[in-house]
Design an enzyme around this catalytic site. Structure first.
Site, short mmCIF file in Angstrom:
data_model
loop_
_atom_site.label_atom_id
_atom_site.label_comp_id
_atom_site.label_asym_id
_atom_site.label_seq_id
_atom_site.Cartn_x
_atom_site.Cartn_y
_atom_site.Cartn_z
N HIS A 223 0.82 -1.21 0.00
CA HIS A 223 0.00 0.00 0.00
C HIS A 223 0.86 1.27 0.00
O HIS A 223 1.93 1.29 0.61
CB HIS A 223 -0.91 0.01 1.23
CG HIS A 223 -2.36 -0.13 0.87
ND1 HIS A 223 -2.98 -1.34 0.72
CD2 HIS A 223 -3.31 0.81 0.59
CE1 HIS A 223 -4.23 -1.15 0.37
NE2 HIS A 223 -4.47 0.15 0.29
N SER A 280 0.18 -3.79 3.72
CA SER A 280 0.50 -2.55 4.40
C SER A 280 2.01 -2.38 4.45
O SER A 280 2.73 -3.37 4.63
CB SER A 280 -0.05 -2.57 5.83
OG SER A 280 0.44 -1.44 6.54
N TYR A 517 -12.44 -2.64 -3.68
CA TYR A 517 -11.66 -3.83 -3.31
C TYR A 517 -12.22 -5.12 -3.91
O TYR A 517 -13.39 -5.18 -4.31
CB TYR A 517 -11.61 -3.96 -1.78
CG TYR A 517 -10.61 -3.00 -1.15
CD1 TYR A 517 -9.38 -3.46 -0.69
CD2 TYR A 517 -10.87 -1.64 -1.05
CE1 TYR A 517 -8.46 -2.58 -0.11
CE2 TYR A 517 -9.95 -0.76 -0.49
CZ TYR A 517 -8.75 -1.25 -0.02
OH TYR A 517 -7.83 -0.39 0.53
#
Ligand SMILES: *[C@@H]1O[C@H](CO)[C@@H](O)[C@H](O)[C@H]1NC(C)=O
Ligand SMILES: *[C@@H]1O[C@H](CO)[C@@H](O)[C@H](O)[C@H]1NC(C)=O
Ligand SMILES: *[C@@H]1O[C@H](CO)[C@@H](O)[C@H](O)[C@H]1NC(C)=O
Ligand SMILES: *[C@@H]1O[C@H](CO)[C@@H](O)[C@H](O)[C@H]1NC(C)=O
Ligand SMILES: *[C@@H]1O[C@H](CO)[C@@H](O)[C@H](O)[C@H]1NC(C)=O
Ligand SMILES: *[C@@H]1O[C@H](CO)[C@@H](O)[C@H](O)[C@H]1NC(C)=O
Ligand SMILES: *[C@@H]1O[C@H](CO)[C@@H](O)[C@H](O)[C@H]1NC(C)=O
Ligand SMILES: *[C@@H]1O[C@H](CO)[C@@H](O)[C@H](O)[C@H]1NC(C)=O
Ligand SMILES: *[C@@H]1O[C@H](CO)[C@@H](O)[C@H](O)[C@H]1NC(C)=O
Length: 712
Positions: A223, A280, A517
């Protein structure tokens, strides 16, 4: 005779091999930075995150790959430092390309992908939901992106020349973690077992297509949330930073022209996004920032990402957390990890790529799309809707309300219960059943006032370059969703004999349209943020797998016919609402002039590690975006003339704008430079390039110059 014959046969094999691996290659880069102040950033949807200056310019990078013989067989891949691709942006880019190049570059062979960074200028997306915090549509942002992407493609086109491609992959360690590991665990144990040595709940592979000495294109999922949502300086997050670092340090022209400004090198480094959904960059994990509470500094509740029952205090931490107030250190660290992986691949001899260049594209209406699952059962997607956990946000950027992730209940926030029925129509029982077990917070598929909140029609696109296939995805696939899609397409490529078992498949996006998503059905049942944001319901991924797989035959060397497509989505831009007001006027305080130094550099002598700052009488940077240029420079005195050695795209420089009076139109600008170690000793100065707008009359440019100082 026999010898001559076998010699000729060998020569023809050799010639064929050489001919096959030659492509027509072009690479280009251009500036796409929109208004850096007074506009909300795109990504975190956090209203206070409104621009106040610039850390690094956003860029678009373009790669054209064509067959040398048939000029029509080309693909154009664009990787832009934006949060996500968009239908309106893509439409405008295609129109501009068609005006210049006829049908050479078109809807089928141009892909607009994003680095998915979260610190760039917002307001450019066509649908209402992602525009909300940017106060609607911001034409200046939109124009900057469209013009810059077209310029990057123009430059790539102008640089077309024959060359070869190679392909490889490497394992990247420490570059990402899964931010919804509890949802990943919902996937079948036997499926998860296949990946224990390949990163487990994260893909750790970087795939890289090398253009030799001219650049590369790589894919790795992480991300663009290294920089936190409390930063208000426009930047590019870790992918843009990686490209900056690579181009400046290892790119061809970094040795040829060591002082080339960022974005002006000819070497183009591509750090593209992959199955980013549940990744992440905050690799230390998520912790409670709850001063005074017993759980302050403790890890957040794992299944719900909460601290004391709410999400607002739960924040992911990047590897540079202890050094950071806004995530800039972590950003460089995550960027460097990707740079190192790319560098190691670029210094190896990778597998040659040979074979045809093909592309396929259709529009797919994902509201009510019916299809058959692999087991023969009929399935259907749903008109878009967001679940409750969407408002919970993620540990990279927690939501503003007291929603939590991983919760199925429908009455967590009574205010929202009232507000949501005003803003989106109450879902029908059919819509509720279609999205189950997702509880619907925003019934966006039925919200058309004042215009569509979410897209229903998305772009489905694939490129084939030799044995490499890029699945260009209109959304954020989770790790396992990406694996399933890649595996299904690869199996089909082989079974249809489009490519032999050397077929190498990457997923990339969010590209072209933002369809939010895409989780697996099992992750969806868990309803964390990613499941709640899977807007077309539980069968979303299966629908994509079926559709992309069915398009594989159109990538064959000699495909028959063309695929069926749904109508293109309507153009919404002409009805777009924009609440952001323009610049009214700029004024200098009485007795002062634009660009005048208000607070000069504090000393006359500095050393590496110091930060030197000057404050000037400023004007609103929205008056002139300085695209392909800069708002500041650090100048070095060589002989009797000054040479600019830093621009506003060097991370060591910051441009900060502050409105000091709305009524009078006064503002200040700070230009700062944190002196890098290794900076040559000498005399330096800071400059500021501004443009002021009088109440009546035209915008005019001015320059501010600090006092001289030395670096020892
Ligand atoms: C990475 O490259 C190696 C060597 O070329 C290959 O065997 C492997 O399958 C590739 N990995 C993936 C995930 O495709
Ligand atoms: C910005 O947000 C991060 C993450 O929540 C936090 O650790 C940091 O202290 C904040 N910085 C400032 C200056 O408030
Ligand atoms: C999907 O189907 C529903 C119910 O039949 C209908 O109300 C809706 O208009 C359809 N949406 C689209 C985009 O076709
Ligand atoms: C087919 O697969 C779907 C999704 O996994 C499942 O819900 C359904 O029960 C299966 N149908 C049969 C007949 O096995
Ligand atoms: C949400 O609902 C699904 C389906 O009813 C169920 O399997 C799941 O356990 C529920 N999740 C939570 C966190 O209650
Ligand atoms: C999360 O897990 C904790 C402890 O296992 C449990 O008490 C809590 O109910 C769970 N929360 C949700 C939303 O499932
Ligand atoms: C911006 O200017 C205002 C008014 O002079 C001042 O109160 C404020 O502290 C300044 N903000 C920053 C970030 O310097
Ligand atoms: C701008 O520079 C002035 C003078 O050095 C300083 O007082 C002020 O804090 C700076 N403002 C910001 C926002 O950095
Ligand atoms: C800065 O240096 C330049 C070049 O030596 C000189 O012309 C100029 O007068 C100096 N400025 C100040 C304020 O000393």
């Amino acid at each position: 005779m026999a010898r001559l014959f076998s010699f000729l046969a060998l020569a023809s094999v050799a010639l064929q091999a050489v001919a096959q691996s030659q492509y027509l290659l072009g690479l280009g880069i251009a500036d796409i930075t929109g208004p850096v102040v007074e506009v909300n950033f795109m990504g975190y949807a956090n209203l206070p995150q409104t621009g106040s200056g610039l850390h690094q310019r956003q860029r678009a990078r373009a790669w054209i790959i064509g067959e040398t013989g048939a000029t029509a067989n080309r693909v154009v891949f664009v990787n832009a430092d934006i949060a996500m691709g968009d239908t309106g942006i893509r439409r405008a880019i295609l129109a501009a390309l068609s005006a210049k190049y006829g049908n050479l570059y078109n809807a089928q062979n141009v892909a607009i992908s994003s680095t998915h960074q979260h610190s760039g200028v917002g307001g450019y997306l066509e649908n209402l939901l992602p525009q909300l915090t940017a106060l609607g549509f911001v034409k200046q942002t939109y124009d900057a992106i469209v013009t810059g992407v077209v310029l990057a493609i123009d430059r790539a086109h102008a640089s077309l020349q024959p060359g070869t491609l190679t392909l490889g992959n490497a394992t990247v360690t420490g570059g990402n973690i899964n931010r919804s590991p509890t949802a990943y665990l919902a996937n079948p144990a036997e499926e998860r077992a296949l990946y224990v040595n390949e990163g487990g709940d994260q893909d750790k592979i970087m795939s890289l297509l090398s253009f030799g000495s001219r650049g590369f294109l790589s894919w790795f999922p992480v991300h663009g949330t290294s920089i936190y949502e409390n930063n208000t300086l426009v930047s590019t997050d870790n992918k843009g930073m990686a490209a900056y670092l690579y181009e400046g340090k290892f790119g061809l022209s970094s040795s040829v022209e060591p002082n080339a400004m960022p974005g002006s090198q000819t070497f183009v480094a591509g750090f593209a996004q992959a199955n980013v959904g549940d990744t992440s960059p905050n690799t230390l994990g998520a912790f409670c920032e709850s001063p005074g509470q017993p759980y302050d500094g403790q890890p957040c509740q794992a299944n719900s990402s909460t601290c004391g029952g709410t999400v607002t205090d739960c924040h992911g931490r990047g590897p540079g957390f202890t050094l950071d107030s806004f995530g800039f250190h972590s950003n460089e660290m995550i960027a460097q990890i990707q740079v190192d992986a790319a560098k190691s691949l670029m210094s190896k001899s990778l597998a040659p790529v040979s074979g045809s260049v093909r592309s396929v594209h259709i529009n797919l209406n994902m509201a009510n799309h019916t299809f058959n699952l692999p087991n023969g059962t009929a399935a259907k997607t749903c008109p878009p809707a967001m679940g409750f956990s969407f408002a919970g946000g993620t540990t990279d950027g927690p939501g503003a309300f007291d929603f939590v992730q991983g919760d199925n209940s429908t009455s967590q926030n009574p205010l929202w219960e009232i507000v949501k029925s005003f803003i989106t129509p109450i879902p029908s029982s059919e819509q509720k059943a279609c999205h189950a077990p997702k509880p619907i917070l925003l019934n966006t598929g039925y919200a058309t006032f004042p215009y569509s909140w979410s897209p229903s029609t998305v772009d489905i696109q694939m490129f084939k370059v030799g044995n490499l296939v890029m699945i260009i995805v209109p959304g954020e696939l989770t790790t396992m969703a990406g694996r399933r899609l890649r595996n299904a397409v690869r199996a089909r490529l082989i079974s249809e004999k489009v490519i032999d078992d050397s077929a190498y498949v990457v997923v990339t996006g969010p590209a072209n349209t933002y369809g939010h998503y895409i989780t697996t059905r099992e992750e969806y049942s868990h309803q964390r943020y990613e499941g709640a944001s899977t807007i077309f319901g539980p069968s979303t991924l299966d629908a994509y797998i079926e559709k992309y797989s069915s398009l594989v035959p159109f990538l064959a060397d000699s495909p028959s016919g063309s695929p069926q497509t749904d109508p293109a989505p309507p153009q919404l831009q002409s009805s777009a609402i924009s609440l952001l007001t323009g610049v009214v006027l700029d004024a200098a305080p009485i007795g002062k002039s634009f660009g005048q130094v208000l607070v000069d550099v504090a000393k006359t002598a500095y050393k590496a590690g110091d930060t030197v700052v000057a404050q000037f009488v400023g004007a609103n940077p929205r008056n002139n975006l300085h695209l392909e240029g800069t708002f500041l420079s650090v100048d070095h005195l060589s002989g009797s003339s000054w040479t600019a050695v830093r621009s506003d795209s060097h991370p060591s420089t910051l441009y900060k704008w502050n409105r000091t009076s709305t009524i009078l139109g006064t503002s200040t600008v700070n230009v700062s430079w944190t002196i890098e170690s290794g900076t040559p000793a000498g005399t330096y100065r800071l400059r500021y390039f501004g443009d002021s707008k009088p109440l009546i009359g035209s915008i005019s440019a001015f320059t501010g110059t600090s006092g001289n100082f030395t670096v020892a």
